[in-house]
Every structure is written in structure tokens, then in C-alpha cells.
Design an enzyme around this catalytic site. Structure first.
Site, PDB file in Angstrom:
ATOM      1  N   GLU A  73       0.831  -1.204   0.000  1.00 37.59           N
ATOM      2  CA  GLU A  73       0.000   0.000   0.000  1.00 37.59           C
ATOM      3  C   GLU A  73       0.868   1.258   0.000  1.00 37.59           C
ATOM      4  O   GLU A  73       2.098   1.187   0.109  1.00 37.59           O
ATOM      5  CB  GLU A  73      -0.957  -0.046   1.193  1.00 37.59           C
ATOM      6  N   ASN A  74       0.190   2.405  -0.134  1.00 38.78           N
ATOM      7  CA  ASN A  74       0.895   3.671  -0.205  1.00 38.78           C
ATOM      8  C   ASN A  74      -0.007   4.761   0.360  1.00 38.78           C
ATOM      9  O   ASN A  74      -1.234   4.668   0.242  1.00 38.78           O
ATOM     10  CB  ASN A  74       1.236   3.970  -1.682  1.00 38.78           C
ATOM     11  N   ALA A  75       0.621   5.795   0.939  1.00 35.33           N
ATOM     12  CA  ALA A  75      -0.159   6.897   1.519  1.00 35.33           C
ATOM     13  C   ALA A  75      -1.034   7.565   0.459  1.00 35.33           C
ATOM     14  O   ALA A  75      -2.103   8.092   0.776  1.00 35.33           O
ATOM     15  CB  ALA A  75       0.773   7.925   2.153  1.00 35.33           C
ATOM     16  N   CYS A  82      -2.168  -4.917  -5.390  1.00 32.50           N
ATOM     17  CA  CYS A  82      -2.642  -6.158  -4.775  1.00 32.50           C
ATOM     18  C   CYS A  82      -1.559  -7.239  -4.798  1.00 32.50           C
ATOM     19  O   CYS A  82      -0.650  -7.224  -5.644  1.00 32.50           O
ATOM     20  CB  CYS A  82      -3.856  -6.685  -5.520  1.00 32.50           C
ATOM     21  N   GLU A  84      -1.791 -10.390  -5.722  1.00 29.94           N
ATOM     22  CA  GLU A  84      -1.776 -11.202  -6.939  1.00 29.94           C
ATOM     23  C   GLU A  84      -0.889 -10.557  -7.999  1.00 29.94           C
ATOM     24  O   GLU A  84      -0.116 -11.214  -8.685  1.00 29.94           O
ATOM     25  CB  GLU A  84      -3.195 -11.349  -7.504  1.00 29.94           C
ATOM     26  N   CYS A 121      -9.705  -9.238  -6.808  1.00 30.73           N
ATOM     27  CA  CYS A 121     -10.494  -8.124  -7.338  1.00 30.73           C
ATOM     28  C   CYS A 121     -10.549  -8.219  -8.865  1.00 30.73           C
ATOM     29  O   CYS A 121      -9.806  -8.996  -9.485  1.00 30.73           O
ATOM     30  CB  CYS A 121      -9.894  -6.793  -6.891  1.00 30.73           C
ATOM     31  N   CYS A 124      -7.211  -7.607 -10.740  1.00 33.75           N
ATOM     32  CA  CYS A 124      -6.302  -8.754 -10.635  1.00 33.75           C
ATOM     33  C   CYS A 124      -6.772  -9.887 -11.541  1.00 33.75           C
ATOM     34  O   CYS A 124      -5.955 -10.558 -12.174  1.00 33.75           O
ATOM     35  CB  CYS A 124      -6.200  -9.241  -9.195  1.00 33.75           C
TER      36      CYS A 124
HETATM   37  N1  THU Z   1      -6.136  -6.653  -2.107  1.00 37.56           N
HETATM   38  C1  THU Z   1      -5.323  -7.593  -2.663  1.00 37.56           C
HETATM   39  O1  THU Z   1      -4.128  -7.677  -2.364  1.00 37.56           O
HETATM   40  N2  THU Z   1      -5.866  -8.447  -3.553  1.00 37.56           N
HETATM   41  C2  THU Z   1      -7.155  -8.400  -3.990  1.00 37.56           C
HETATM   42  O2  THU Z   1      -7.521  -9.116  -4.910  1.00 37.56           O
HETATM   43  C3  THU Z   1      -8.116  -7.523  -3.335  1.00 37.56           C
HETATM   44  C4  THU Z   1      -7.546  -6.518  -2.411  1.00 37.56           C
HETATM   45  C5  THU Z   1      -5.553  -5.683  -1.189  1.00 37.56           C
HETATM   46  C6  THU Z   1      -5.472  -4.289  -1.749  1.00 37.56           C
HETATM   47  C7  THU Z   1      -5.441  -3.470  -0.492  1.00 37.56           C
HETATM   48  O3  THU Z   1      -4.100  -3.366  -0.076  1.00 37.56           O
HETATM   49  C8  THU Z   1      -6.206  -4.293   0.524  1.00 37.56           C
HETATM   50  O4  THU Z   1      -6.329  -5.595  -0.018  1.00 37.56           O
HETATM   51  C9  THU Z   1      -7.591  -3.750   0.832  1.00 37.56           C
HETATM   52  O5  THU Z   1      -8.326  -3.588  -0.321  1.00 37.56           O
END
Ligand code: THU
Length: 173
Positions: A73-75, A82, A84, A121, A124
Site C-alpha cells: 500500500e501507499n499513503a 494487490c 496477486e 479483485c 487482478c
Molecule cells: N487486495 C489484494 O491484495 N488483492 C485483492 O484481490 C483484493 C484486495 C488488497 C489491496 C489493499 O491493499 C487491501 O487488499 C484492501 O483492499
């Protein structure tokens, strides 16, 4: 929902989808279990200070090796990525053509808590599918679902019907 007027020519089509649902990961094969566990252990390396949701992904390659990825993640929120995609892009960016991907799994949990359902998601799914199409060989997928069940898909294409394909792009000039 408004019904179609009877004189409109339209064909009603049905889509069916096949996947296995296991009661628990205890019923997975040893190889599947290895990939399942690799996705779970990867969550330890997630960087998720904003959502607090730690996601891990694991890819099993044809040579038997495993590739892990985690959400980063990032600010500036949309700049994160994600799990994947960090796994797939890391593999895809290797200098020599990597071995093909046989299977993959995803896991997710809160910072301090047990694993929860974690389904990829839409973005992905689109990326995952293109890796499957590029290698011309299906990739199986294990996903943690509700009540501790495990969903097993035989191919990533089953996750994204009506996807956007390279063939949808206009020819390059
Ligand atoms: N996230 C994933 O890593 N994979 C997904 O397929 C859905 C969401 C992460 C993104 C974000 O860092 C956190 O889950 C909350 O959405």
C-alpha cells in the site's frame, strides 16, 4: 427489471461455471496444500498500514518453485498494488522467460486476526487471465471462501467471463 417486448429479437443465453468447493483445506492434495500455505505465510510480508488487510498470493511454477507476492500500500492510496499482481509482475519481469505457472492461491487476514475469505479483485482477475492466455496453459486457483471452505477453479478464465482481450484492441499503426 423491465421485460423485453415480445417482438424484440434477442436470445436468452445462460452461463455456467464449474468449480470445486472443499469443506476445508485438509482435503487438498499435498501440492495444492503447499501453494495454499505459501499464500498464507506470504501475508507476513504484506505492507498494509492503511487498510489493515494483509494479503498474500503464491504461484506454483512448472519447475516446482514457488513465487510469493503481497499487497503493497501507499499513503497515496491508489498507488498501492494487490498481492496477486505483485507476484505476477515480479515473475513476468524476470530477465529470461520464466517457467509456466501451474497453479496459484490467495490468502487474506486482518493485521491481528485469523484468515478470512479473499477473492481476487476485478483488476487482478484481468491481469491473472492475461498470464494464463500468454502461456497457453490453464492455471488452477485455490481461494479461501466463507465458513472455511476452499474454492478450486480449473482455469483462471472461469473467473472473468466477458473479459477484455488483446484482440479487442485496434490494430497498431
Ligand atoms: N487486495 C489484494 O491484495 N488483492 C485483492 O484481490 C483484493 C484486495 C488488497 C489491496 C489493499 O491493499 C487491501 O487488499 C484492501 O483492499
Amino acid at each position: 427489471m423491465a421485460a423485453l417486448t415480445p417482438d424484440v429479437p434477442a436470445t436468452l443465453r445462460h452461463l455456467s461455471l464449474r468449480y470445486h468447493e472443499f469443506d476445508s483445506p485438509d482435503h487438498l492434495s499435498p501440492t495444492e496444500r503447499q501453494v495454499w500455505e505459501a499464500a498464507r505465510t506470504a501475508t507476513a510480508h504484506s505492507y498494509a498500514p492503511y487498510s489493515g488487510f494483509h494479503v498474500g498470493a503464491a504461484l506454483l511454477l512448472e519447475d516446482g518453485s514457488l513465487v510469493q507476492g503481497t499487497n503493497q500500500e501507499n499513503a497515496a492510496y491508489p498507488s498501492g498494488l494487490c498481492a496477486e499482481r505483485t507476484a505476477l509482475f515480479g515473475l513476468g519481469g524476470r530477465p529470461s522467460p520464466p517457467p509456466r505457472i501451474v497453479g496459484m492461491s490467495v490468502a487474506g487476514r486482518p493485521a491481528a486476526g485469523d484468515f478470512t475469505p479473499a477473492l481476487p479483485c476485478g483488476a487482478c482477475r484481468q491481469v491473472m487471465l492475461e498470464y494464463e492466455m500468454r502461456q497457453g496453459q490453464p492455471i488452477w486457483l485455490l481461494l479461501p471462501s466463507v465458513g472455511g471452505t476452499v474454492l478450486r477453479f480449473e482455469r483462471l478464465a472461469d473467473l472473468l467471463p466477458f473479459h477484455f482481450s488483446p484482440g479487442d484492441l485496434p490494430p497498431r499503426l
